[in-house]
Design an enzyme around this catalytic site. Structure first.
Site, mmCIF file in Angstrom:
data_model
loop_
_atom_site.group_PDB
_atom_site.id
_atom_site.type_symbol
_atom_site.label_atom_id
_atom_site.label_comp_id
_atom_site.label_asym_id
_atom_site.label_seq_id
_atom_site.Cartn_x
_atom_site.Cartn_y
_atom_site.Cartn_z
ATOM 1 N N CYS A 9 -87.411 -18.976 13.989
ATOM 2 C CA CYS A 9 -86.272 -19.690 14.564
ATOM 3 C C CYS A 9 -86.724 -20.780 15.536
ATOM 4 O O CYS A 9 -85.968 -21.710 15.818
ATOM 5 C CB CYS A 9 -85.309 -18.719 15.242
ATOM 6 S SG CYS A 9 -86.057 -17.646 16.465
ATOM 7 N N HIS A 10 -87.968 -20.691 16.011
ATOM 8 C CA HIS A 10 -88.492 -21.718 16.919
ATOM 9 C C HIS A 10 -88.671 -23.062 16.213
ATOM 10 O O HIS A 10 -88.817 -24.085 16.870
ATOM 11 C CB HIS A 10 -89.819 -21.266 17.546
ATOM 12 C CG HIS A 10 -90.883 -20.938 16.550
ATOM 13 N ND1 HIS A 10 -90.962 -19.699 15.929
ATOM 14 C CD2 HIS A 10 -91.909 -21.671 16.065
ATOM 15 C CE1 HIS A 10 -91.993 -19.685 15.108
ATOM 16 N NE2 HIS A 10 -92.586 -20.872 15.172
ATOM 17 N N GLU A 55 -98.427 -24.457 16.193
ATOM 18 C CA GLU A 55 -98.353 -24.685 14.756
ATOM 19 C C GLU A 55 -98.617 -26.138 14.364
ATOM 20 O O GLU A 55 -98.646 -26.464 13.186
ATOM 21 C CB GLU A 55 -96.974 -24.278 14.238
ATOM 22 C CG GLU A 55 -96.726 -22.797 14.359
ATOM 23 C CD GLU A 55 -95.370 -22.383 13.822
ATOM 24 O OE1 GLU A 55 -94.659 -23.220 13.229
ATOM 25 O OE2 GLU A 55 -95.021 -21.203 13.994
ATOM 26 N N ASN A 65 -81.544 -14.108 15.988
ATOM 27 C CA ASN A 65 -82.651 -13.655 15.151
ATOM 28 C C ASN A 65 -83.407 -12.548 15.882
ATOM 29 O O ASN A 65 -83.968 -12.778 16.947
ATOM 30 C CB ASN A 65 -83.588 -14.834 14.864
ATOM 31 C CG ASN A 65 -84.889 -14.418 14.218
ATOM 32 O OD1 ASN A 65 -84.984 -13.365 13.596
ATOM 33 N ND2 ASN A 65 -85.902 -15.257 14.377
ATOM 34 N N TYR A 104 -80.288 -27.596 13.035
ATOM 35 C CA TYR A 104 -79.168 -26.693 12.792
ATOM 36 C C TYR A 104 -78.252 -27.282 11.727
ATOM 37 O O TYR A 104 -77.736 -26.565 10.867
ATOM 38 C CB TYR A 104 -78.391 -26.438 14.089
ATOM 39 C CG TYR A 104 -79.229 -25.767 15.148
ATOM 40 C CD1 TYR A 104 -79.397 -24.388 15.150
ATOM 41 C CD2 TYR A 104 -79.868 -26.503 16.139
ATOM 42 C CE1 TYR A 104 -80.173 -23.753 16.111
ATOM 43 C CE2 TYR A 104 -80.647 -25.887 17.106
ATOM 44 C CZ TYR A 104 -80.795 -24.509 17.086
ATOM 45 O OH TYR A 104 -81.575 -23.896 18.034
#
Length: 176
Positions: free
Chosen positions: A136-137, A163, A128, A100
């Site tokens: 956003c993850h 991912e 989001n 962030y």
């Protein structure tokens, strides 16, 4: 008027929404802020091209592909500030994470400010409306903790593992 369809993902049911030409939302069942921008005027429409394309995008993603965000016409509903944060989220590559605080630095630079609150960025990230596709993850706390995911921390962890993020970093995934 918004149109919706449903998609069965490995994380559970998702609801997708479009305005006819653009994807405006992807929400996990039970997600915080679920469809809060849609209002009352919605209709189920499974064959809408943008929703079909979005389901195909998700099929490729969950099959291990890395479809480009630009493959879909996105139009998330939100303030200019939130949209600017969501644009930064779209720059985070597959398999990578950011914090962030790093997004706050980028926002400050783009807005010609000295600094920007990481909490303000966190609020935008948390709202989001296009989960998974606008990634956003991929945003974590400054200490690597999995903080603040509207779809639930277990889903955030599953998406990051899917991912290949955090590979070889056993101290990461500090769930709060």
């Amino acid at each position: 008027m918004y149109f919706t369809t449903h998609y069965q993902s490995p994380l559970g049911p998702l609801m997708l929404a479009g305005d006819g030409d653009h994807l405006v939302g992807v929400w996990m069942e039970g997600q915080k802020y679920f469809a809060d921008n849609l209002g009352e005027e919605t209709a189920e429409k499974d064959n809408l091209p943008v929703l079909k394309d979005s389901r195909n995008w998700l099929d490729r993603y969950f099959a291990g592909g890395k479809p480009a965000i630009s493959d879909l016409p996105l139009a998330p509903i939100g303030s200019d500030f939130r949209k600017a944060v969501w644009n930064i989220l779209c720059e985070i590559p597959y398999g990578e994470i950011t914090t962030y605080g790093e997004i706050a630095k980028k926002m400050a630079a783009r807005m010609n400010k000295k600094s920007m609150s990481a909490q303000a960025v966190g609020g935008a990230v948390g709202h989001n409306p296009i989960s998974i596709i606008i990634p956003c993850h991929r945003v974590v706390g400054s200490d690597g903790s999995l903080t603040g995911y509207a779809g639930g921390l277990s889903n955030k962890k599953k998406l990051l593992e899917h991912e290949g993020a955090y590979m070889g970093k056993p101290s990461a995934f500090k769930e709060e």
